[in-house]
Design a protein around this motif. Structure first.
Motif, PDB file in Angstrom:
ATOM      1  N   LEU A 136      20.473 -19.588 -12.855  1.00  0.00           N
ATOM      2  CA  LEU A 136      21.424 -19.376 -11.767  1.00  0.00           C
ATOM      3  C   LEU A 136      21.771 -20.674 -11.058  1.00  0.00           C
ATOM      4  CD1 LEU A 136      19.989 -16.068 -10.277  1.00  0.00           C
ATOM      5  CD2 LEU A 136      22.116 -16.340 -11.548  1.00  0.00           C
ATOM      6  N   ARG A 137      20.830 -21.579 -10.953  1.00  0.00           N
ATOM      7  CA  ARG A 137      21.144 -22.887 -10.357  1.00  0.00           C
ATOM      8  C   ARG A 137      22.199 -23.605 -11.177  1.00  0.00           C
ATOM      9  NH1 ARG A 137      19.893 -28.141 -11.267  1.00  0.00           N
ATOM     10  NH2 ARG A 137      19.874 -29.537  -9.455  1.00  0.00           N
ATOM     11  N   GLN A 138      22.071 -23.577 -12.489  1.00  0.00           N
ATOM     12  CA  GLN A 138      23.073 -24.223 -13.331  1.00  0.00           C
ATOM     13  C   GLN A 138      24.447 -23.587 -13.126  1.00  0.00           C
ATOM     14  OE1 GLN A 138      20.723 -26.705 -13.777  1.00  0.00           O
ATOM     15  NE2 GLN A 138      22.161 -27.080 -15.433  1.00  0.00           N
ATOM     16  N   PHE A 139      24.471 -22.282 -12.918  1.00  0.00           N
ATOM     17  CA  PHE A 139      25.755 -21.618 -12.678  1.00  0.00           C
ATOM     18  C   PHE A 139      26.314 -22.001 -11.310  1.00  0.00           C
ATOM     19  CE2 PHE A 139      28.411 -18.192 -11.137  1.00  0.00           C
ATOM     20  CZ  PHE A 139      29.234 -17.934 -12.224  1.00  0.00           C
ATOM     21  N   PHE A 140      25.472 -21.999 -10.286  1.00  0.00           N
ATOM     22  CA  PHE A 140      25.932 -22.310  -8.934  1.00  0.00           C
ATOM     23  C   PHE A 140      26.416 -23.757  -8.830  1.00  0.00           C
ATOM     24  CE2 PHE A 140      22.917 -18.902  -7.054  1.00  0.00           C
ATOM     25  CZ  PHE A 140      23.817 -17.925  -7.433  1.00  0.00           C
ATOM     26  N   MET A 141      25.845 -24.644  -9.643  1.00  0.00           N
ATOM     27  CA  MET A 141      26.293 -26.031  -9.607  1.00  0.00           C
ATOM     28  C   MET A 141      27.742 -26.165 -10.043  1.00  0.00           C
ATOM     29  SD  MET A 141      23.824 -28.038  -8.525  1.00  0.00           S
ATOM     30  CE  MET A 141      24.171 -29.661  -9.200  1.00  0.00           C
ATOM     31  N   GLY A 142      28.241 -25.206 -10.804  1.00  0.00           N
ATOM     32  CA  GLY A 142      29.625 -25.245 -11.245  1.00  0.00           C
ATOM     33  C   GLY A 142      30.613 -24.732 -10.225  1.00  0.00           C
ATOM     34  N   ILE A 143      30.147 -24.150  -9.134  1.00  0.00           N
ATOM     35  CA  ILE A 143      31.047 -23.684  -8.071  1.00  0.00           C
ATOM     36  C   ILE A 143      31.471 -24.886  -7.240  1.00  0.00           C
ATOM     37  CG2 ILE A 143      31.241 -22.224  -6.033  1.00  0.00           C
ATOM     38  CD1 ILE A 143      29.222 -20.342  -7.268  1.00  0.00           C
ATOM     39  N   PRO A 144      32.770 -25.102  -7.029  1.00  0.00           N
ATOM     40  CA  PRO A 144      33.214 -26.300  -6.281  1.00  0.00           C
ATOM     41  C   PRO A 144      32.661 -26.323  -4.858  1.00  0.00           C
ATOM     42  CG  PRO A 144      35.058 -25.231  -7.401  1.00  0.00           C
ATOM     43  CD  PRO A 144      33.897 -24.295  -7.506  1.00  0.00           C
ATOM     44  N   ASN A 145      32.161 -27.481  -4.461  1.00  0.00           N
ATOM     45  CA  ASN A 145      31.666 -27.634  -3.088  1.00  0.00           C
ATOM     46  C   ASN A 145      32.790 -27.535  -2.067  1.00  0.00           C
ATOM     47  OD1 ASN A 145      28.964 -28.001  -3.857  1.00  0.00           O
ATOM     48  ND2 ASN A 145      29.298 -30.178  -4.245  1.00  0.00           N
ATOM     49  N   GLU A 146      34.019 -27.897  -2.496  1.00  0.00           N
ATOM     50  CA  GLU A 146      35.148 -27.818  -1.572  1.00  0.00           C
ATOM     51  C   GLU A 146      35.385 -26.384  -1.098  1.00  0.00           C
ATOM     52  OE1 GLU A 146      35.349 -31.398  -4.019  1.00  0.00           O
ATOM     53  OE2 GLU A 146      35.158 -29.258  -4.478  1.00  0.00           O
ATOM     54  N   GLY A 163      33.915 -21.476   9.945  1.00  0.00           N
ATOM     55  CA  GLY A 163      32.868 -20.899  10.773  1.00  0.00           C
ATOM     56  C   GLY A 163      31.902 -19.983  10.054  1.00  0.00           C
ATOM     57  N   ALA A 164      31.952 -19.933   8.735  1.00  0.00           N
ATOM     58  CA  ALA A 164      31.051 -19.063   7.982  1.00  0.00           C
ATOM     59  C   ALA A 164      29.666 -19.690   7.881  1.00  0.00           C
ATOM     60  CB  ALA A 164      31.613 -18.804   6.581  1.00  0.00           C
ATOM     61  N   SER A 165      28.651 -18.883   8.044  1.00  0.00           N
ATOM     62  CA  SER A 165      27.280 -19.361   7.898  1.00  0.00           C
ATOM     63  C   SER A 165      26.903 -19.410   6.417  1.00  0.00           C
ATOM     64  CB  SER A 165      26.325 -18.439   8.653  1.00  0.00           C
ATOM     65  OG  SER A 165      26.366 -17.124   8.100  1.00  0.00           O
ATOM     66  N   LEU A 178      26.696 -14.413   0.502  1.00  0.00           N
ATOM     67  CA  LEU A 178      26.957 -13.005   0.227  1.00  0.00           C
ATOM     68  C   LEU A 178      28.403 -12.734  -0.157  1.00  0.00           C
ATOM     69  CD1 LEU A 178      24.904 -11.319   3.115  1.00  0.00           C
ATOM     70  CD2 LEU A 178      24.271 -11.496   0.710  1.00  0.00           C
ATOM     71  N   GLN A 179      29.349 -13.413   0.461  1.00  0.00           N
ATOM     72  CA  GLN A 179      30.760 -13.071   0.290  1.00  0.00           C
ATOM     73  C   GLN A 179      31.507 -13.989  -0.680  1.00  0.00           C
ATOM     74  OE1 GLN A 179      32.700 -12.726   4.103  1.00  0.00           O
ATOM     75  NE2 GLN A 179      31.357 -11.078   4.794  1.00  0.00           N
ATOM     76  N   ILE A 180      30.946 -15.145  -1.005  1.00  0.00           N
ATOM     77  CA  ILE A 180      31.641 -16.069  -1.908  1.00  0.00           C
ATOM     78  C   ILE A 180      30.843 -16.315  -3.177  1.00  0.00           C
ATOM     79  CG2 ILE A 180      32.554 -18.404  -2.159  1.00  0.00           C
ATOM     80  CD1 ILE A 180      33.159 -18.436   0.790  1.00  0.00           C
ATOM     81  N   LEU A 205      31.277 -14.494  -7.184  1.00  0.00           N
ATOM     82  CA  LEU A 205      31.645 -15.387  -8.282  1.00  0.00           C
ATOM     83  C   LEU A 205      30.604 -15.398  -9.391  1.00  0.00           C
ATOM     84  CD1 LEU A 205      33.025 -18.466  -6.289  1.00  0.00           C
ATOM     85  CD2 LEU A 205      34.342 -16.761  -7.552  1.00  0.00           C
ATOM     86  N   ALA A 206      29.390 -14.963  -9.079  1.00  0.00           N
ATOM     87  CA  ALA A 206      28.289 -15.029 -10.042  1.00  0.00           C
ATOM     88  C   ALA A 206      27.966 -13.677 -10.660  1.00  0.00           C
ATOM     89  CB  ALA A 206      27.046 -15.605  -9.366  1.00  0.00           C
ATOM     90  N   ARG A 207      28.916 -12.763 -10.688  1.00  0.00           N
ATOM     91  CA  ARG A 207      28.644 -11.419 -11.217  1.00  0.00           C
ATOM     92  C   ARG A 207      28.174 -11.461 -12.664  1.00  0.00           C
ATOM     93  NH1 ARG A 207      33.334  -9.872  -8.186  1.00  0.00           N
ATOM     94  NH2 ARG A 207      34.596 -10.234 -10.061  1.00  0.00           N
ATOM     95  N   SER A 208      28.807 -12.279 -13.489  1.00  0.00           N
ATOM     96  CA  SER A 208      28.418 -12.323 -14.906  1.00  0.00           C
ATOM     97  C   SER A 208      27.008 -12.886 -15.071  1.00  0.00           C
ATOM     98  CB  SER A 208      29.422 -13.166 -15.693  1.00  0.00           C
ATOM     99  OG  SER A 208      29.512 -14.474 -15.146  1.00  0.00           O
ATOM    100  N   ALA A 209      26.674 -13.934 -14.317  1.00  0.00           N
ATOM    101  CA  ALA A 209      25.321 -14.503 -14.393  1.00  0.00           C
ATOM    102  C   ALA A 209      24.281 -13.514 -13.881  1.00  0.00           C
ATOM    103  CB  ALA A 209      25.252 -15.809 -13.612  1.00  0.00           C
TER     104      ALA A 209
END
Length: 298
Positions: free
Chosen positions: A180-190, A199-201, A207-209, A213-217
């Motif tokens: 999952l870390r390898q997958f999350f690293m592909g999500i743009p930091n921007e 203002g999102a924590s 939870l919301q972004i 995006l990681a449903r398949s993983a």
């Protein structure tokens, strides 16, 4: 004279092009047929044991020991399935296994994404050494930690309960955290920075972004956890001592030990044991393949 030679050469080249194209198409078609033939042969080799198990479960005892053996029974019967279900509390074992598999899936989906997100998208001191430590635990074979973990659960007084089989999934798995870390690293930091500016924590971003995006993983994590828990034999055998709490894998072993080698009922019980896994893969194969490809595991 020169023009006529040039024109003849051009006509000859043009005449050869259709034949060259047809040869290339035939060559590509031959390669494609060869690849599919190899895949069919390999798939048949992998499916053959399952087909033998399934056909044996429908045979009568004389047909099972018939020489030369036949792949399909002459007379189909469900007596082996009735005997397998009546010889052990199959429904009880099925519910126990389903409970453990579901609880472990929930635990893995709760703990592993949280740790992977913190190691990939949250800046804090010491996250890299901790990630290396997590990777180091993947290199330890389970046999090395089996006795210390057994002593730990025994001193906690949790032997003979489901806690040793369920609680570890809520503490994270090194393999799933890494994946999952390898997958999350592909999500743009921007994308995450834009949410922080709004203002999102970190929890809301997670939870919301990140999770949507990681449903398949996450589907891959759920499938792997379910299959590994469903087929686990050693841990239930070690930690469970009440027969009413047995899983299907331990129940099959007890059935084999009590009734000996009765191939018909044994193959029927194995078929019932394997059927949910086959159905799970058929229903979730698209998500499984997509998740594997998107996490970079080849």
């Amino acid at each position: 004279m020169k023009e006529s030679k040039h024109m003849r050469a051009t006509r000859a080249i043009v005449a050869r092009q259709p034949r060259a194209c047809s040869c290339r198409r035939a060559h590509k078609a031959l390669i494609l047929v060869g690849r599919h033939a190899v895949l069919v042969v390999v798939a048949a080799l992998f499916c053959f044991p399952f087909v033998v198990m399934l056909s044996t479960s429908f045979k009568t005892p004389p047909e099972i020991f018939q020489l030369p053996p036949r792949l399909w029974p002459e007379r189909w019967t469900l007596a082996n399935y009735r005997q397998a279900v009546e010889a052990m509390p199959f429904v009880r074992y099925l519910l126990n296994t389903l409970f453990l598999s579901t609880a472990n899936v929930v635990g893995a989906l709760f703990s592993c994404p949280l740790v992977a997100y913190s190691l990939s998208k949250i800046q804090w001191g010491g996250r890299r050494p901790l990630f290396l430590l997590v990777l180091a635990t993947m290199m330890l074979p389970p046999q090395v930690t089996m006795i210390p973990v057994y002593i730990l659960w025994n001193r906690l007084g949790l032997m003979g309960t489901y806690w040793p089989l369920v609680l570890p999934s809520y503490l994270g798995s090194a393999f799933f955290i890494f994946m999952l870390r390898q997958f999350f690293m592909g999500i743009p930091n921007e994308l995450l920075d834009a949410a922080r500016i709004d203002g999102a924590s970190d929890l809301r971003i997670y939870l919301q972004i990140v999770l949507p995006l990681a449903r398949s993983a996450l589907a891959v994590v759920a499938i792997f956890t379910f299959v590994w828990t469903w087929t686990d034999f050693l841990n239930p055998l070690i930690y469970l001592n009440d027969e009413s709490m047995y899983t299907l894998s331990v129940g099959l072993y007890a059935f084999f030990s009590e009734h000996g080698v009765q191939w018909g009922p044994l193959m029927a019980a194995c078929s019932l044991f394997s059927l949910p896994l086959v159905a799970l893969f058929i229903l979730a194969q698209r998500q499984f393949i997509e998740g594997i490809s998107m996490t970079g595991l080849r």
